[in-house]
Design a protein around this motif. Structure first.
Motif, PDB file in Angstrom:
ATOM      1  N   MET A 124       0.861  -1.189   0.000  1.00 45.31           N
ATOM      2  CA  MET A 124       0.000   0.000   0.000  1.00 45.31           C
ATOM      3  C   MET A 124       0.896   1.238   0.000  1.00 45.31           C
ATOM      4  SD  MET A 124      -3.338   0.049   0.024  1.00 45.31           S
ATOM      5  CE  MET A 124      -4.713   1.130   0.265  1.00 45.31           C
ATOM      6  N   ALA A 150      -1.912   5.677   1.843  1.00 46.41           N
ATOM      7  CA  ALA A 150      -3.293   5.416   2.256  1.00 46.41           C
ATOM      8  C   ALA A 150      -3.345   4.491   3.454  1.00 46.41           C
ATOM      9  CB  ALA A 150      -4.070   4.804   1.100  1.00 46.41           C
ATOM     10  N   ASP A 151      -2.219   3.868   3.830  1.00 46.00           N
ATOM     11  CA  ASP A 151      -2.197   2.981   4.981  1.00 46.00           C
ATOM     12  C   ASP A 151      -2.429   3.724   6.286  1.00 46.00           C
ATOM     13  OD1 ASP A 151      -1.750   0.409   3.941  1.00 46.00           O
ATOM     14  OD2 ASP A 151       0.313   0.934   3.484  1.00 46.00           O
ATOM     15  N   GLY A 169      -3.977   0.705  -3.828  1.00 45.63           N
ATOM     16  CA  GLY A 169      -2.953   1.417  -3.078  1.00 45.63           C
ATOM     17  C   GLY A 169      -1.693   1.708  -3.860  1.00 45.63           C
ATOM     18  N   VAL A 198      -0.670   5.783  -4.473  1.00 50.23           N
ATOM     19  CA  VAL A 198      -1.640   6.659  -3.818  1.00 50.23           C
ATOM     20  C   VAL A 198      -0.954   7.486  -2.741  1.00 50.23           C
ATOM     21  CG1 VAL A 198      -3.774   6.732  -2.491  1.00 50.23           C
ATOM     22  CG2 VAL A 198      -3.481   5.029  -4.278  1.00 50.23           C
ATOM     23  N   VAL A 239      -7.447   2.995   5.236  1.00 49.31           N
ATOM     24  CA  VAL A 239      -7.430   2.178   4.026  1.00 49.31           C
ATOM     25  C   VAL A 239      -8.849   1.869   3.549  1.00 49.31           C
ATOM     26  CG1 VAL A 239      -6.728  -0.029   3.042  1.00 49.31           C
ATOM     27  CG2 VAL A 239      -5.204   1.175   4.611  1.00 49.31           C
ATOM     28  N   VAL A 292     -10.323   4.779   1.710  1.00 47.29           N
ATOM     29  CA  VAL A 292      -9.734   4.965   0.380  1.00 47.29           C
ATOM     30  C   VAL A 292     -10.314   3.951  -0.602  1.00 47.29           C
ATOM     31  CG1 VAL A 292      -7.602   4.918  -0.959  1.00 47.29           C
ATOM     32  CG2 VAL A 292      -7.626   5.959   1.309  1.00 47.29           C
ATOM     33  N   ARG A 293     -10.433   2.708  -0.178  1.00 48.46           N
ATOM     34  CA  ARG A 293     -10.969   1.678  -1.071  1.00 48.46           C
ATOM     35  C   ARG A 293     -12.433   1.932  -1.404  1.00 48.46           C
ATOM     36  NH1 ARG A 293      -8.236  -3.989   1.200  1.00 48.46           N
ATOM     37  NH2 ARG A 293      -6.172  -3.632   0.256  1.00 48.46           N
TER      38      ARG A 293
END
Length: 290
Positions: free
Chosen positions: A1, A4-5, A228, A231, A237, A240-241
């Motif tokens: 990732m 965004a993590d 990811g 990003v 996360v 974001v998804r």
């Protein structure tokens, strides 16, 4: 990732970690409540003037309804509950992005505001506007390739660099980002399927190609965001998804609607048909309008 993590969303906090003051949101709401009704009233007053000037020609009620629908979507995107949520939740941001950058622009463009303006203005003023529309700067910026770069092309710059977090870190930055979404969305919708005059606009087949490129680019950006890859979004996360899913499916629907609007304007040329003279405009200083 990638970034965004991060399990936090700092873009709605100030430098010291404090929340952005409510005064910024309140000012935004007040501006929206003042600007949107004013613009809507100006459109409706222009419609009234056009109908009075030429009752036989009139103005389509569907176009007026389209403009009202676009204004309503903008209000829904910018006012509570979605407006404040877009500052703190990436899913809210993406839903707001879809409304401001894709759905509202399509409805506003299909309302043919430039044609309405040309018919409502005195002939001398309408000729000046027409001269401006035929100028090289306007012809270039309204070309589908330029509109595509400004709308879809800038999404990679926004989400794959620190630009998104920087914009969300300040109310003015967030406002400028939304203004860009709206302006570039209207520009692309106009370049692809707008009913307003567009000197130098390529044919329907070419515009379908540009729309296809936009669809593919949108899908690739959403998929990269979901996975990811590259990003640079400081948010949980799962947000974001889910935001990527909103972008993927919501973008597909909006682009299918835009394609339908484009195909509805397709008028295949008949072989051997004689070219017809351009129709004279009514109340627009001799400028052909549709």
């Amino acid at each position: 990732m990638g970034p965004a993590d991060h399990a936090h969303s700092p873009h709605h906090h100030g430098p010291a970690g404090d929340a952005v003051p409510v005064t910024g949101t309140t000012l935004t709401v007040l501006l929206i409540l003042l600007v949107l009704p004013a613009v809507t009233a100006a459109y409706l007053l222009a419609v009234r003037r056009v109908r009075r000037r030429n009752p036989a020609l009139g103005w389509s009620g569907l176009r007026s309804a389209s403009f009202l629908g676009g204004a309503a979507l903008l209000a829904a995107a910018l006012l509570p509950p979605l407006g404040p949520a877009a500052h703190t939740d990436f899913r809210g941001h993406m839903a707001q992005h879809m409304l401001i950058g894709m759905y509202a622009p399509l409805l506003l463009v299909l309302a043919a505001p430039v044609t309405l303006l040309l018919r409502a203005l005195p002939p001398s003023h309408a000729r000046r506007v027409t001269t401006l529309l035929h100028g090289r700067p306007v012809r270039r910026v309204t070309h589908p390739a330029v509109a595509l770069a400004l709308s879809t092309g800038t999404l990679g710059l926004l989400y794959f660099t620190p630009l998104y977090d920087a914009a969300m870190g300040h109310p003015a930055g967030h406002g400028l980002m939304n203004a860009h979404f709206l302006a570039s969305g209207c520009l692309f919708a106009h370049a692809v399927a707008g009913p307003d005059p567009a000197p130098g606009r390529p044919g329907v087949k070419a515009r379908l190609v540009y729309l296809g490129i936009a669809i593919a680019a949108h899908a690739l950006i959403a998929q990269a965001m979901y996975g990811g890859f590259f990003v640079h979004i400081h948010a949980p996360v799962d947000q974001v998804r889910q935001g990527a899913e909103i972008m993927y499916y919501g973008g597909d629907i909006a682009e299918l609607l835009l394609a339908a609007a484009l195909v509805s304007t397709w008028r295949p040329e008949r072989r051997g048909a004689r070219p017809r003279a351009l129709p004279a405009a009514s109340g627009s200083g001799g400028v052909p309008v549709r």
